[in-house]
Write a protein that holds these residues in place. Structure first.
Motif, PDB file in Angstrom:
ATOM      1  N   CYS A  75     -21.207   7.953  28.314  1.00 28.07           N
ATOM      2  CA  CYS A  75     -21.618   9.211  28.920  1.00 28.07           C
ATOM      3  C   CYS A  75     -22.557   9.992  28.018  1.00 28.07           C
TER       4      CYS A  75
ATOM      5  N   GLU B  84     -21.771  12.430  33.897  1.00 30.75           N
ATOM      6  CA  GLU B  84     -20.879  11.816  34.889  1.00 30.75           C
ATOM      7  C   GLU B  84     -21.569  10.650  35.593  1.00 30.75           C
ATOM      8  N   ASP B  85     -22.910  10.732  35.704  1.00 32.31           N
ATOM      9  CA  ASP B  85     -23.632   9.597  36.294  1.00 32.31           C
ATOM     10  C   ASP B  85     -23.606   8.398  35.349  1.00 32.31           C
TER      11      ASP B  85
ATOM     12  N   CYS C 292     -21.050   7.807  33.341  1.00 33.35           N
ATOM     13  CA  CYS C 292     -19.648   7.455  33.077  1.00 33.35           C
ATOM     14  C   CYS C 292     -19.345   6.066  33.644  1.00 33.35           C
TER      15      CYS C 292
ATOM     16  N   TYR D  83     -16.804   4.909  35.032  1.00 34.60           N
ATOM     17  CA  TYR D  83     -16.111   4.943  36.322  1.00 34.60           C
ATOM     18  C   TYR D  83     -17.102   5.082  37.473  1.00 34.60           C
ATOM     19  N   HIS D  84     -18.276   5.646  37.177  1.00 31.18           N
ATOM     20  CA  HIS D  84     -19.247   5.937  38.226  1.00 31.18           C
ATOM     21  C   HIS D  84     -19.735   4.654  38.893  1.00 31.18           C
TER      22      HIS D  84
ATOM     23  N   ALA E   2     -16.484   9.396  38.679  1.00 27.58           N
ATOM     24  CA  ALA E   2     -16.539   9.604  37.232  1.00 27.58           C
ATOM     25  C   ALA E   2     -15.484  10.608  36.792  1.00 27.58           C
TER      26      ALA E   2
END
Lengths: 597, 371
Positions: free
Chosen positions: A193, A241-242, A244, A246-247, A252
């Motif tokens: 991130c 967050e983009d 991350c 998880y994204h 995210a």
């Protein structure tokens, strides 16, 4: 009796034994047949390099330490990825498949291939790719449901759209401590991130501190490169967050709101960050009190350099204060952080417009260096018939007037033109100013809108009507000059060869109408260079359209001692980029001043 | 027995001997064919599991801890999961509970098949091991289908199991159970009713009730000595209280024969349990989300969890200090009591030809004595 049983069980009966003659042996088959593995068999690793982001979680979870991340120099990683790829040592691997279950992207899988036969020990250690893939649906595959990771985030609680659109109070309710910790635990600490954050905040560190409920430690990490953490924790464009992990397959980690939560938990930053007592005997003037200048001034003061900000308005914060509506960023948060920056010894001279009250050259003489952080404050107009006169606003001016508490009169049926965050702000502000119907007109498709998804959703929830692929062509006024209608046409998306994205082409043959009484144009903003004398406009290097100043790595312009940052430099035009520019400029100024010494 | 004299024979059984399950050895002193003294030797297999566990995150211990026992690794996984679930007060989804029962009982069947083959092999009935090990492969195939692994399944996780059953798995389990039940008749004919088996095993290696209790023997060995104690019945764990099954109490002599026959009867009971589990198994989720394997913490505290393995009472004592790593994990393996201590007691005075059979009939698994 005993004897009888013995005799009976002495042998299998003839027919019992016969059945074994024709039975196919289950275990060893001669001649050798390779055993067909079960669909879920855990065999040799397969890694899809296209999907793999090199986060290293597989190596982290490996209980046998069989996985090692190896750099592949030929790979150019995209945002939120590295050029590391896992290498597996099959002398250690226990084929447990936990690496697959922890893989955030689902690139890693165990295929049903199980044979590596070689006399060379090095053949048992390799970097998996797709070569041994046994096909989809076979092997131990990663899926979201059985992953060790939770791809669902804790949603930020918001006020009911019907209620919140009536006032300018903050729409977010904020995390409870329980929610924040529950969300913070999702962070895997892979730090990809950080690549997304323009200022490179220490995200895994501060989230870990939140998980441990040590908010002061968390804020300490934040202030290393961001003096406005709670502001960013509320309105940041969250590029982190983009990036991350998880994204890639899910939601995210709520990095932004976690930051805001932790910063909000610390009332007195002074206790955590302290006030710098350094003295450098240098002074720097900063033009405009926006996030770039505030950030620059803060880090200059931390090194003891005197910083004086010249602000044309009566309030500090720049676009944070004047552009962002209060329902998104409450005054309390902004003033808390600006007050702390002032406490560091930053002086802000309000109501002084450079170029009018003091000239740019005077500043250069009075100070050791000058930082320009004036931002994009001038709204644009479309230039269609009827856009001059009453009832037409540009979004920048409208938002500024609303934020300054001026009385703004708009009608009941409002048309907002544009598709960016400012357009969303304009629609929602119009609702709060009493508009009954708000239509948003955007010439491209919904997916092409530059506005962030959550802004779009929030606007829709509040009742804004999205009319995408429409283009207003004329504002119709009655004889009193009041707007009655807006004529528009639909557009068609045409993909031109070599173009980055499809182009909207208006279908001029079918003109339609909306009944409208107010038009707000949110089609972009421009910088205002009026403070610069003409000769300086030639000295400082601009880009072709005079939209951005060109700076070097230290944020210095072509003129020695003149630095710039924020929207006027950075096409990304968001608060966090401005903060990053400000910090970079502060470091550049310090470097410059020391060189000159 | 008497004092060991200079001219008495000294033998080593193991670590590579068909009569010893796994890497351990016994040192035997004999006078002629009669054993005077027997000493177990450990140390061939020490991998320091209990210490390794302390250096790994909770979730990372699942692929590690099951390696304690090869024939029946699932008990270790289930115990670790049970301990964490108990400390963190996790409600395991119903379906996962039933899948656990099926896995545990299938593992028991596989372990018993291994056992039958071992005892028969030690006697010299070499067809039986060929059959049982072959039939065990059907169970391993089921495991492969369900868990992706044949021997080490690594299937349990905190709050359930890692994957749901594949399509049609239940029917295939039932098919294998039918086959095994049919097969039991063949085993009876060729093994359990075989005169050689009866002659060799009756009255040999007797562990009477008092001795068994004195040496804290558990499991089928204890039940064969006449003490009807089964953790599944006495202190039901998981959802064993929902199943209708018996703990056979027919053979009480405590000799090799009783121990083998006890397992033979329990084999049929396990099949009964699996059938019921498949019948009753509900739908739904099979695991819970632990959110982050690297930050998963277990509440401070300690617990002792135990279950009935094919060898006896198997327990984990787990201590957590509230961190991401276990503070301490102690394994109570069943083999320590009957593999090390009891053997010294019962083997003295027996014939040297019977020793490997006695050792195998006790079902010693060295690594669970030597973690």
């Amino acid at each position: 009796m005993q004897k009888g049983r013995c005799v009976m069980g002495m042998n299998l009966k003839f027919f019992d034994a016969l059945k074994f003659l024709v039975r196919k042996p289950h275990t060893v088959r001669v001649p050798y047949e390779k055993k067909e593995p079960a669909k879920r068999y855990r065999g040799i690793h397969v890694n899809d390099w296209e999907k793999c982001i090199g986060c290293g979680n597989c190596a982290k979870i490996c209980t046998c330490q069989a996985i090692e991340m190896v750099e592949i120099p030929t790979l150019t990683p995209k945002m939120g990825a590295t050029n590391l790829r896992p290498q597996v040592d099959y002398g250690r691997c226990s084929f447990c498949g936990q690496c697959v279950d922890v893989c955030p992207t689902g690139s890693l899988k165990l295929s049903t291939e199980y044979e590596i036969i070689s006399s060379d020990i090095n053949d048992f250690k390799f970097i998996p790719n797709l070569n041994r893939d046994s096909g989809p649906g076979t092997g131990w595959e990663s899926d979201i449901e059985s992953s060790l990771l939770d791809f669902k985030r804790v949603e930020m609680p918001e006020r009911d759209p019907k209620e919140r659109k009536k006032d300018f109070d903050w729409v977010l309710k904020g995390f409870s401590e329980e929610e924040a910790v529950f969300e913070a635990v999702r962070c895997l600490g892979c730090a990809l991130c950080v690549q997304g954050c323009p200022t490179g905040m220490y995200i895994p560190e501060y989230i870990n501190a939140i998980f441990n409920k040590d908010y002061e430690k968390s804020v300490e990490w934040m202030f290393i490169n961001n003096p406005l953490p709670e502001v960013c924790g509320t309105i940041c464009t969250h590029r982190c967050e983009d990036a991350c992990v998880y994204h890639n397959r899910g939601q995210a980690v709520q990095i932004r709101y976690l930051k805001g939560f932790a910063a909000g938990k610390v009332d007195d930053y002074e206790k955590v960050v302290g006030i710098s007592k350094k003295k450098a005997d240098k002074k720097v003037a900063l033009i405009g009190a926006g996030p770039a200048s505030l950030s620059c001034a803060f880090y200059l003061r931390r090194e003891g350099v005197d910083a004086v900000i010249y602000e044309a308005q009566k309030v500090a914060g720049g676009m944070l204060k004047l552009g962002i509506p209060r329902y998104r960023l409450p005054d309390s948060i902004l003033s808390k952080e600006i007050d702390f920056i002032k406490k560091q010894g930053v002086e802000i001279k309000f109501g002084i417009r450079v170029g009018v009250d003091v000239t740019f050259e005077q500043l250069l003489k009075m100070y050791d260096a000058v930082f320009i952080g004036t931002g994009y404050h001038v709204g644009s107009r479309m230039g269609i018939p009827g856009d001059e006169g009453e009832g037409v606003f540009d979004a920048a001016t409208l938002l500024r007037d609303v934020n300054l508490g001026k009385e703004v009169k708009i009608g009941k049926k409002v048309l907002v033109i544009g598709g960016g965050d400012v357009a969303m702000d304009a629609t929602r502000t119009a609702l709060r100013l009493g508009a009954e119907e708000v239509i948003l007109s955007y010439r491209r498709r919904y997916v092409d809108m530059p506005a962030s998804d959550e802004e779009k959703h929030e606007a829709e929830a509040e009742g804004v009507k999205f009319m995408t692929q429409t283009l207003p062509v004329e504002i119709v006024r009655d004889k009193n000059g009041r707007i009655t209608k807006v004529k528009y046409v639909e557009t068609e998306m045409v993909h031109e060869e070599g173009a980055r994205r499809p182009k909207p082409v208006p279908k001029m043959d079918n003109v339609m109408e909306w009944e409208i009484d107010t038009v707000i144009m949110a089609i972009g903003q421009k910088p205002d260079w009026s403070f610069l004398p003409d000769e300086w406009k030639n000295k400082i290097k601009f880009d072709r359209r005079m939209n951005h100043i060109i700076v070097n790595d230290d944020m210095m312009t072509d003129v020695e001692g003149v630095f710039a940052g924020g929207d006027i430099v950075n096409p990304r035009a968001d608060a966090i980029s401005a903060i990053a520019d400000g910090r970079k400029a502060a470091l550049g100024i310090i470097k410059y001043l020391e060189i000159r010494k | 027995m008497g004092k060991i004299r200079e001219f008495d024979f000294e033998y080593f059984i193991g670590p590579a001997h068909p009569g010893v399950t796994g890497n351990m050895s016994y040192h035997i002193w004999a006078e002629g064919d009669t054993i005077l003294k027997i000493e177990p030797n450990l140390g061939y297999l020490h991998r320091g599991f209990e210490k390794l566990v302390e250096q790994r995150h909770w979730i990372k211990n699942f692929p590690l801890i099951l390696r304690i026992c090869v024939p029946e690794p699932d008990v270790n996984e289930v115990l670790l999961a049970m301990a964490v679930e108990e400390l963190n007060e996790i409600d395991v989804p119903e379906r996962a509970q039933y899948i656990r029962i099926i896995v545990l009982e299938l593992a028991r069947l596989a372990a018993y098949l291994f056992y039958f083959g071992g005892v028969a092999g030690a006697i010299g009935l070499y067809t039986i091991p060929q059959w049982t090990i072959g039939d065990r492969d059907y169970i391993l195939d089921l495991f492969e289908e369900l868990t992706g692994g044949r021997v080490y399944h690594i299937y349990q996780t905190i709050g359930g199991v890692r994957r749901d059953t594949p399509e049609g798995f239940e029917e295939r389990v039932l098919k294998v159970l039918d086959y095994l039940e049919e097969r039991l008749k063949d085993y009876d004919k060729l093994f359990f009713e075989h005169p050689l088996f009866l002659k060799r095993t009756k009255g040999i290696g007797i562990v009477d009730k008092d001795t068994a209790l004195r040496f804290s023997v558990t499991g089928p060995n204890l039940r064969a000595a006449g003490v009807n104690y089964d953790v599944r019945k006495q202190e039901p764990y998981l959802i064993y209280d929902r199943f209708d099954f018996d703990v056979p109490d027919i053979y009480r002599d405590g000799d090799v024969y009783s121990r083998a026959m006890q397992r033979r009867l329990e084999f049929a009971e396990s099949i009964r349990i699996i059938r019921q589990a498949i019948d009753k198994m509900p739908g739904g989720a099979v695991n819970i989300k632990i959110r982050n394997p690297f930050e998963y913490r277990v509440r401070a505290g300690s617990t002792y969890v135990k279950l009935e393995s094919s060898k006896g009472e198997y327990g984990f004592y787990v201590v957590s200090d509230g961190g991401v790593l276990p503070y301490r994990l102690h394994v109570r393996g069943p083999s320590f009591s009957h593999g090390l201590q009891l053997v010294r007691h019962i083997a003295e005075g027996t014939n040297i030809a019977d020793i490997s059979m006695i050792l195998f009939s006790l079902d010693v698994c060295p690594p669970d004595a030597e973690r």
